[in-house]
Design a protein around this motif. Structure first.
Motif, mmCIF file in Angstrom:
data_model
loop_
_atom_site.group_PDB
_atom_site.id
_atom_site.type_symbol
_atom_site.label_atom_id
_atom_site.label_comp_id
_atom_site.label_asym_id
_atom_site.label_seq_id
_atom_site.Cartn_x
_atom_site.Cartn_y
_atom_site.Cartn_z
ATOM 1 N N LYS A 1 -64.947 -102.813 54.606
ATOM 2 C CA LYS A 1 -65.740 -101.641 54.951
ATOM 3 C C LYS A 1 -67.222 -101.925 54.660
ATOM 4 C CE LYS A 1 -65.481 -96.700 54.791
ATOM 5 N NZ LYS A 1 -66.517 -96.110 53.932
ATOM 6 N N THR A 2 -68.074 -101.493 55.558
ATOM 7 C CA THR A 2 -69.519 -101.707 55.414
ATOM 8 C C THR A 2 -70.027 -101.128 54.093
ATOM 9 O OG1 THR A 2 -69.783 -101.590 57.798
ATOM 10 C CG2 THR A 2 -71.770 -101.234 56.486
ATOM 11 N N GLY A 3 -70.855 -101.920 53.416
ATOM 12 C CA GLY A 3 -71.436 -101.446 52.154
ATOM 13 C C GLY A 3 -70.492 -101.585 50.982
ATOM 14 N N HIS A 4 -69.306 -102.148 51.229
ATOM 15 C CA HIS A 4 -68.333 -102.414 50.163
ATOM 16 C C HIS A 4 -68.073 -103.913 50.165
ATOM 17 C CE1 HIS A 4 -66.783 -98.166 49.705
ATOM 18 N NE2 HIS A 4 -67.634 -98.106 50.708
ATOM 19 N N GLY A 5 -67.334 -104.368 49.226
ATOM 20 C CA GLY A 5 -66.982 -105.784 49.222
ATOM 21 C C GLY A 5 -68.220 -106.646 49.029
ATOM 22 N N ASP A 6 -68.025 -107.924 49.170
ATOM 23 C CA ASP A 6 -69.094 -108.881 48.915
ATOM 24 C C ASP A 6 -69.221 -109.783 50.146
ATOM 25 O OD1 ASP A 6 -70.639 -111.029 48.200
ATOM 26 O OD2 ASP A 6 -69.718 -111.302 46.230
ATOM 27 N N PRO A 7 -70.253 -109.571 50.978
ATOM 28 C CA PRO A 7 -70.385 -110.367 52.202
ATOM 29 C C PRO A 7 -70.427 -111.875 51.938
ATOM 30 C CG PRO A 7 -71.846 -108.475 52.304
ATOM 31 C CD PRO A 7 -71.272 -108.505 50.924
ATOM 32 N N GLU A 8 -71.077 -112.290 50.839
ATOM 33 C CA GLU A 8 -71.132 -113.739 50.563
ATOM 34 C C GLU A 8 -69.736 -114.285 50.266
ATOM 35 O OE1 GLU A 8 -74.275 -113.421 47.596
ATOM 36 O OE2 GLU A 8 -75.479 -114.776 48.823
ATOM 37 N N GLN A 9 -68.957 -113.490 49.523
ATOM 38 C CA GLN A 9 -67.597 -113.904 49.210
ATOM 39 C C GLN A 9 -66.744 -113.935 50.480
ATOM 40 O OE1 GLN A 9 -66.699 -114.975 46.124
ATOM 41 N NE2 GLN A 9 -64.914 -115.696 47.257
ATOM 42 N N ALA A 10 -66.982 -112.949 51.375
ATOM 43 C CA ALA A 10 -66.212 -112.895 52.620
ATOM 44 C C ALA A 10 -66.445 -114.161 53.441
ATOM 45 C CB ALA A 10 -66.602 -111.654 53.428
ATOM 46 N N PHE A 11 -67.710 -114.590 53.526
ATOM 47 C CA PHE A 11 -67.991 -115.838 54.246
ATOM 48 C C PHE A 11 -67.319 -117.023 53.540
ATOM 49 C CE2 PHE A 11 -71.831 -113.988 56.472
ATOM 50 C CZ PHE A 11 -71.360 -114.251 57.749
ATOM 51 N N ALA A 12 -67.433 -117.048 52.214
ATOM 52 C CA ALA A 12 -66.849 -118.170 51.456
ATOM 53 C C ALA A 12 -65.337 -118.219 51.675
ATOM 54 C CB ALA A 12 -67.172 -118.027 49.974
ATOM 55 N N ASP A 13 -64.704 -117.041 51.664
ATOM 56 C CA ASP A 13 -63.249 -116.996 51.866
ATOM 57 C C ASP A 13 -62.879 -117.443 53.287
ATOM 58 O OD1 ASP A 13 -62.970 -116.090 49.299
ATOM 59 O OD2 ASP A 13 -62.712 -113.976 49.857
ATOM 60 N N LEU A 14 -63.675 -117.014 54.256
ATOM 61 C CA LEU A 14 -63.382 -117.392 55.638
ATOM 62 C C LEU A 14 -63.530 -118.898 55.828
ATOM 63 C CD1 LEU A 14 -62.796 -116.705 58.599
ATOM 64 C CD2 LEU A 14 -65.245 -116.231 58.892
ATOM 65 N N VAL A 15 -64.594 -119.442 55.263
ATOM 66 C CA VAL A 15 -64.805 -120.892 55.366
ATOM 67 C C VAL A 15 -63.666 -121.627 54.648
ATOM 68 C CG1 VAL A 15 -66.300 -122.809 54.645
ATOM 69 C CG2 VAL A 15 -67.313 -120.738 55.636
ATOM 70 N N GLY A 16 -63.331 -121.155 53.465
ATOM 71 C CA GLY A 16 -62.263 -121.794 52.684
ATOM 72 C C GLY A 16 -60.940 -121.768 53.433
ATOM 73 N N TYR A 17 -60.604 -120.616 53.997
ATOM 74 C CA TYR A 17 -59.329 -120.487 54.720
ATOM 75 C C TYR A 17 -59.319 -121.405 55.948
ATOM 76 C CZ TYR A 17 -55.310 -118.535 57.062
ATOM 77 O OH TYR A 17 -54.088 -118.400 57.674
ATOM 78 N N THR A 18 -60.443 -121.419 56.669
ATOM 79 C CA THR A 18 -60.499 -122.238 57.895
ATOM 80 C C THR A 18 -60.387 -123.718 57.540
ATOM 81 O OG1 THR A 18 -61.917 -120.537 58.848
ATOM 82 C CG2 THR A 18 -61.824 -122.631 60.020
ATOM 83 N N ARG A 19 -61.031 -124.127 56.453
ATOM 84 C CA ARG A 19 -60.972 -125.535 56.030
ATOM 85 C C ARG A 19 -59.558 -125.967 55.660
ATOM 86 N NH1 ARG A 19 -65.784 -128.191 55.597
ATOM 87 N NH2 ARG A 19 -67.622 -126.943 55.066
ATOM 88 N N GLU A 20 -58.751 -125.014 55.205
ATOM 89 C CA GLU A 20 -57.362 -125.364 54.858
ATOM 90 C C GLU A 20 -56.604 -125.920 56.060
ATOM 91 O OE1 GLU A 20 -54.720 -122.513 52.947
ATOM 92 O OE2 GLU A 20 -56.477 -121.662 51.927
ATOM 93 N N TYR A 21 -56.984 -125.456 57.244
ATOM 94 C CA TYR A 21 -56.196 -125.806 58.433
ATOM 95 C C TYR A 21 -56.955 -126.637 59.465
ATOM 96 C CZ TYR A 21 -53.017 -122.439 56.451
ATOM 97 O OH TYR A 21 -52.174 -121.789 55.594
#
Ligand code: FES
Length: 521
Positions: A314-334
């Motif tokens: 949700k906008t204004g919640h969560g951590d955008p930097e972490q979201a990018f890091a998680d997306l990059v991490g997940y994509t790198r797994e595969y």
């Protein structure tokens, strides 16, 4: 050219500076396109048939349809075409949506699911039709779309998704040939999905619209409308735009409207990466995690990219930097990533009952239309909105009028956690202390970052620029007085309530707010 004929291209400064979209990060689509610029000749003596506010896929498709049907149309955008979510989409064109047909059956009816599927199919055909008719060079490609389940629970959801799609008349079948390195238990393939370059597509629509006599104004933020019995008047500085109908194709309508309480803003994260082994997926691929990941590929100027998205919050919640890091991490797994060429985020609105709101703006005078609540499916639902709104304007009716009526009051128990979403909004009004940083000294703040801090009893939105200069704003969103939050990846102030966003200096990036954040003296 008469004095009264002009366009507004240079009349209002673009408060976005040099940003090409509503955030600091350029999307993959920004790398090889430029805005088409204003077009046509504006006259404030003219009463236009239709003023379309917003030059994304919804606005430009609506404008083109109406102009071709003989209406005299004018499009006004606060920035330029594709500045908003159309410039940040991953441009998936599907015959299914994030709100599944099973969810529509449950929250509405089986008939509603059939109609939803029919509308989406019409939108997909319309996009293909425009690409062909106007010979649009936008990398349009038909592909299969794959959805796969990795757990037992996801298998059950996939069964539901598949069976309800088939009941809604959508072509789908089980498959064991998903182009993904992820180990999955079960999968379904949807035929005749597509992808394209969204900016090339809408810029071609804009060109065709102007060639057909339409007018496009850039850097033209439409303020309050004044309505008479005959037409609506939009003031732009000293000037007026008069039109019989107005279409708010602004992603969410501006001002205060009931629709702001029926749609929750979300951010979605995307990366475009080159791969060392060229194992790009041939197709559109979706997992069923919550939030889900999606993958496809796209070739730009001869170079192929993997486009991976997900980790929405949700906008204004969560951590955008972490979201990018998680997306990059997940994509790198595969995937064997060579280089991440671009990373960006975009906004979408989740509607309270799962279906978009398309039609007359609730509570507004006659002849004012809007479309919102696309739930991340803006390519199809933006196009469908254009078909519906143009039908409403041209003939006074549409097959889909009732299903997507923005004024519908639908019990919201059937879909998502919307009650929680609204409670969450209430939490963020002025008195709230969520997200206030205890910054001992502004010297502690990293440069090119922002923070909500308390200073002499006042809450401040403070941004420290790359040179160390400190800029203080009131953190109170000018829409309905929630407290904005800093988004360090897009360098923006994001409102957690209805999704208004401001750049680091407080200038409006996206509505529903119309006014900038107030500078703190
Ligand atoms: Fe509504 Fe900020 S967007 S209060």
């Amino acid at each position: 050219m008469k004095d009264s004929e002009r366009n507004f291209a240079t009349n209002a400064p673009d408060d976005s500076g040099s940003w090409a979209r509503d955030g600091k990060n350029a999307s993959l689509w920004n790398t090889n396109t430029e805005p088409a610029g204003a077009g046509g000749s504006f006259s404030d003596y003219t009463i236009y048939d239709t003023l379309i506010v917003g030059a994304g896929i919804t606005g430009l498709t609506t404008a083109l349809i109406l102009q071709k049907a003989g209406k005299r149309c004018i499009v006004a955008d606060a920035h330029h075409a594709g500045y908003g979510t159309t410039g940040g989409t991953t441009a998936h064109i599907n015959t299914f949506a994030d709100t599944t047909y099973a969810e529509v059956e449950k929250a509405f009816s089986r008939e509603a699911a059939l109609q939803f599927a029919q509308g989406i199919a019409e939108a997909v055909s319309a996009i293909a039709h425009y690409v062909k008719t106007y010979d649009i060079n936008c990398d349009f490609e038909w592909l299969d779309g794959y959805v796969y389940a990795e757990t037992e629970n996801e298998e059950k959801e996939l069964d539901d998704l598949y069976q309800s799609a088939v009941r809604a008349g959508v072509q789908a079948e089980p498959t064991t040939a998903v182009p993904t390195p992820v180990h999955y238990r079960k999968a379904v393939v949807f035929a005749n999905q597509a992808q394209f370059h969204p900016l090339k597509y809408i810029l071609a629509l804009q060109k065709e619209f102007v060639a057909s006599g339409g007018v496009v104004l850039e850097n033209t933020r439409i303020g309050e409308l004044h309505s008479t019995d005959d037409y609506h008047i939009a003031r732009v500085g000293e000037k007026e735009i008069k039109a019989s109908e107005v279409v708010y194709a602004t992603h969410i309508p501006p001002g205060i409207n009931v629709l702001h309480f029926r749609n929750a803003p979300y951010r979605s994260y995307v990366i475009a990466a080159t791969l060392k082994d060229n194992a790009y997926p041939k197709g559109l691929v979706y997992d069923m995690q919550d939030p889900y990941h999606y993958f496809r590929s796209h070739t730009i100027d001869g170079k192929q990219y993997l486009i991976a998205g997900g980790h929405d919050h949700k906008t204004g919640h969560g951590d955008p930097e972490q979201a990018f890091a998680d997306l990059v991490g997940y994509t790198r797994e595969y995937y064997d990533i060579d280089e991440i060429a671009a990373q960006w985020s975009a906004q979408y609105y989740v509607p309270a009952d799962g279906l978009p709101y398309i039609g007359e703006l609730p509570g507004a005078p006659k002849g004012i239309y809007t479309a919102t609540g696309y739930n991340g499916n803006g390519m199809m639902l933006g196009t469908l909105s254009a078909l519906i709104i143009s039908d409403l304007i041209l003939s006074g009716k549409s097959t889909y009028q009732k299903l997507f009526d923005p004024g519908r009051i639908k019990p919201i128990a059937g879909f998502t956690e919307f009650v929680k979403e609204n409670a969450d909004v209430v939490k963020h009004f002025v008195g709230d202390r969520f997200g206030i940083d205890e910054v001992a000294s502004l010297a502690d703040m990293p440069v090119d970052s922002g923070s909500i801090v308390e200073y002499k009893g006042d809450k401040l939105a403070v941004y420290k620029d790359p040179a160390g200069g400190v800029h203080a704003l009131s953190p109170v969103c000018t829409h309905a007085k929630c407290i904005v939050q800093w988004n360090n990846t897009e360098k923006s102030w994001d409102c957690p309530c209805h999704g208004a966003r401001y750049d680091c200096h407080g200038n409006v990036l996206t509505g529903p707010a119309r006014d900038n954040l107030t500078p703190y003296a």
